[in-house]
Design a protein around this motif. Structure first.
Motif, PDB file in Angstrom:
ATOM      1  N   SER A  79      -5.613  -2.595   0.422  1.00 12.91           N
ATOM      2  CA  SER A  79      -5.202  -2.645   2.111  1.00 12.91           C
ATOM      3  C   SER A  79      -4.648  -1.325   2.230  1.00 12.91           C
ATOM      4  O   SER A  79      -3.627  -0.726   1.439  1.00 12.91           O
ATOM      5  CB  SER A  79      -4.502  -3.706   2.493  1.00 12.91           C
ATOM      6  OG  SER A  79      -3.213  -3.791   1.932  1.00 12.91           O
ATOM      7  N   VAL A  80      -4.723  -0.559   3.448  1.00 10.37           N
ATOM      8  CA  VAL A  80      -3.697   0.402   3.835  1.00 10.37           C
ATOM      9  C   VAL A  80      -2.208  -0.094   3.829  1.00 10.37           C
ATOM     10  O   VAL A  80      -1.409   0.959   3.171  1.00 10.37           O
ATOM     11  CB  VAL A  80      -3.960   0.731   5.308  1.00 10.37           C
ATOM     12  CG1 VAL A  80      -3.185   1.665   5.872  1.00 10.37           C
ATOM     13  CG2 VAL A  80      -5.518   1.642   5.468  1.00 10.37           C
ATOM     14  N   GLU A  81      -1.918  -1.188   4.056  1.00  8.43           N
ATOM     15  CA  GLU A  81      -0.274  -1.700   4.058  1.00  8.43           C
ATOM     16  C   GLU A  81       0.050  -1.388   2.445  1.00  8.43           C
ATOM     17  O   GLU A  81       1.107  -0.826   2.089  1.00  8.43           O
ATOM     18  CB  GLU A  81      -0.393  -3.030   4.584  1.00  8.43           C
ATOM     19  CG  GLU A  81      -0.408  -3.187   5.970  1.00  8.43           C
ATOM     20  CD  GLU A  81      -1.883  -2.971   6.599  1.00  8.43           C
ATOM     21  OE1 GLU A  81      -2.847  -3.238   5.421  1.00  8.43           O
ATOM     22  OE2 GLU A  81      -2.212  -2.949   7.590  1.00  8.43           O
ATOM     23  N   THR A  82      -0.850  -1.966   1.463  1.00  3.07           N
ATOM     24  CA  THR A  82      -0.359  -1.858   0.230  1.00  3.07           C
ATOM     25  C   THR A  82      -0.222  -0.287  -0.492  1.00  3.07           C
ATOM     26  O   THR A  82       0.646   0.079  -1.038  1.00  3.07           O
ATOM     27  CB  THR A  82      -1.600  -2.291  -0.740  1.00  3.07           C
ATOM     28  OG1 THR A  82      -1.675  -3.976  -0.563  1.00  3.07           O
ATOM     29  CG2 THR A  82      -1.220  -2.211  -2.161  1.00  3.07           C
ATOM     30  N   VAL A  83      -1.244   0.504   0.195  1.00  7.15           N
ATOM     31  CA  VAL A  83      -1.104   2.052  -0.242  1.00  7.15           C
ATOM     32  C   VAL A  83       0.153   2.594   0.623  1.00  7.15           C
ATOM     33  O   VAL A  83       0.862   3.631  -0.037  1.00  7.15           O
ATOM     34  CB  VAL A  83      -2.346   2.825   0.449  1.00  7.15           C
ATOM     35  CG1 VAL A  83      -2.019   4.388   0.549  1.00  7.15           C
ATOM     36  CG2 VAL A  83      -3.611   2.544  -0.477  1.00  7.15           C
ATOM     37  N   LYS A 133       5.381   5.017  -0.158  1.00  7.41           N
ATOM     38  CA  LYS A 133       6.882   5.218   0.046  1.00  7.41           C
ATOM     39  C   LYS A 133       7.575   5.293  -1.318  1.00  7.41           C
ATOM     40  O   LYS A 133       8.700   6.196  -1.384  1.00  7.41           O
ATOM     41  CB  LYS A 133       7.179   3.993   0.832  1.00  7.41           C
ATOM     42  CG  LYS A 133       8.688   3.933   1.041  1.00  7.41           C
ATOM     43  CD  LYS A 133       9.229   2.498   1.926  1.00  7.41           C
ATOM     44  CE  LYS A 133      10.423   2.505   2.167  1.00  7.41           C
ATOM     45  NZ  LYS A 133      10.871   1.340   3.049  1.00  7.41           N
ATOM     46  N   ALA A 134       7.117   4.618  -2.332  1.00  6.40           N
ATOM     47  CA  ALA A 134       7.695   4.645  -3.412  1.00  6.40           C
ATOM     48  C   ALA A 134       7.534   5.978  -4.253  1.00  6.40           C
ATOM     49  O   ALA A 134       8.518   6.527  -4.800  1.00  6.40           O
ATOM     50  CB  ALA A 134       7.347   3.549  -4.537  1.00  6.40           C
ATOM     51  N   LEU A 135       6.404   6.530  -4.080  1.00  6.39           N
ATOM     52  CA  LEU A 135       6.009   7.797  -4.871  1.00  6.39           C
ATOM     53  C   LEU A 135       6.853   8.997  -3.930  1.00  6.39           C
ATOM     54  O   LEU A 135       7.535   9.830  -4.731  1.00  6.39           O
ATOM     55  CB  LEU A 135       4.628   8.043  -4.865  1.00  6.39           C
ATOM     56  CG  LEU A 135       3.947   7.348  -5.982  1.00  6.39           C
ATOM     57  CD1 LEU A 135       2.560   7.232  -5.608  1.00  6.39           C
ATOM     58  CD2 LEU A 135       4.506   7.445  -7.313  1.00  6.39           C
TER      59      LEU A 135
END
Length: 253
Positions: A32-36, A41-43
Motif C-alpha cells: 500500500s501507499v501507506e506502507t511505502v 520516512k525511515a529512509l
C-alpha cells in the motif's frame, strides 16, 4: 547499517532509476501507499533518500537538472507508454510533439521509424529525430528554457499553427475528472493547447502518477482530445469522465 529487505529493494530501484514516484513505488513493491510512506520516512530520516513532490530520489540524483531528473522518474512506465504510442504511428506520417519527459521518451521509441515529419518545440526531441532515417524535423523558435531546452511563448505557438499533422501528441502534468488535463506552467499549457488543435488525431500520453492531480493551469477539457495512452487503467471517476467525453483509453501491457 541494517536494512529490511523492502528498504533494500527501494534503494536498489533508486540506484537503477535515480528517482521514482511514490504511487509507482507502491505498485512495484506490491504494498500500500501507506506502507511505502512509512518506509520513506525511515529512509529519509537516515539521510539515505530525499523526498520530493510525489516522489523520492537518491541525494545524488536530486542534484541533476530538473528535466533530467524527471526523465528518470517512472521511467519504465513512460517507456511502455512510448512503445505503445510509437506502434500507432506509421513510416512517412507527420507528428507534432510538445516538450515533456514522456514525449521525449516517445521520440526515442520512434528511432526505427522512417521518413517522419516531426514538429516540436523541444530541442531534445529535435536532436533525437533529426538527420536519421530520412526524417524532416521542424523546431519552433522562441525563448529556450534553460531547464528543458524547450521553445515557448507567442513565436513558438505562431510557428506550430502553420502546420496540420497526422498525430498531435502531448504529455500531461495532471489529469482529473473535473478539470481535465492540466500543467504547472502557463506557457507550456498554452503550447499544449496549440499542439492538440493541429492534429487529425489528438493524443495525451501520461503515466498513472498524474491521475487525480490538479495542476495549476488547464491545458484542455477531456473532450478536446480523442485518445489517452497510459500505463495503468484510470480510477473509476476519471474512467467514467473519459468515457463520457468519448476518449479511447489505451493501456500498455
Amino acid at each position: 547499517m541494517d536494512y529490511s529487505p523492502r528498504h533494500g529493494r527501494i534503494l536498489t530501484l533508486l540506484g537503477e532509476e535515480g528517482t521514482i514516484g511514490v504511487s509507482e513505488l507502491a505498485q512495484r513493491l506490491d504494498v500500500s501507499v501507506e506502507t511505502v510512506r512509512r518506509d520513506i520516512k525511515a529512509l529519509a530520516g537516515r539521510g539515505d533518500i530525499v523526498r520530493m513532490h510525489g516522489a523520492i530520489g537518491l541525494p545524488s540524483a536530486v542534484s541533476e537538472a530538473p528535466f533530467e531528473r524527471r526523465m528518470r522518474e517512472n521511467r519504465q512506465a513512460k517507456e511502455a507508454i512510448a512503445r505503445l504510442a510509437a506502434s500507432t504511428i506509421r513510416d512517412g506520417e507527420s507528428i507534432m510533439l510538445d516538450t515533456g519527459t514522456t514525449t521525449s521518451i516517445l521520440a526515442r521509441a520512434l528511432l526505427d521509424h522512417r521518413r517522419l515529419t516531426v514538429v516540436t518545440n523541444s530541442s531534445d526531441i529535435a536532436r533525437t529525430l533529426a538527420t536519421v532515417n530520412g526524417n524532416k524535423v521542424y523546431m519552433a523558435g522562441g525563448e529556450l528554457r534553460s531547464d528543458s531546452g524547450a521553445a515557448l511563448g507567442f513565436s513558438a505557438i505562431e510557428f506550430v499553427n502553420r502546420f496540420s499533422v497526422d498525430h498531435a501528441i502531448i504529455s500531461a502534468g495532471a489529469v482529473n475528472a473535473v478539470t481535465g488535463v492540466m500543467d504547472y506552467d502557463l506557457e507550456e499549457a498554452q503550447f499544449g493547447q496549440a499542439v492538440l488543435a493541429r492534429g487529425r488525431r489528438r493524443v495525451v500520453v501520461t503515466d498513472a502518477s498524474k491521475f487525480g492531480q490538479k495542476g495549476l493551469v488547464r491545458v484542455c477539457a477531456l473532450s478536446d482530445f480523442g485518445e489517452m495512452i497510459v500505463n495503468r487503467a484510470p480510477p473509476d471517476d476519471l474512467a467514467e469522465a473519459l468515457n463520457r467525453a468519448e476518449v479511447a483509453v489505451k493501456v500498455c501491457a
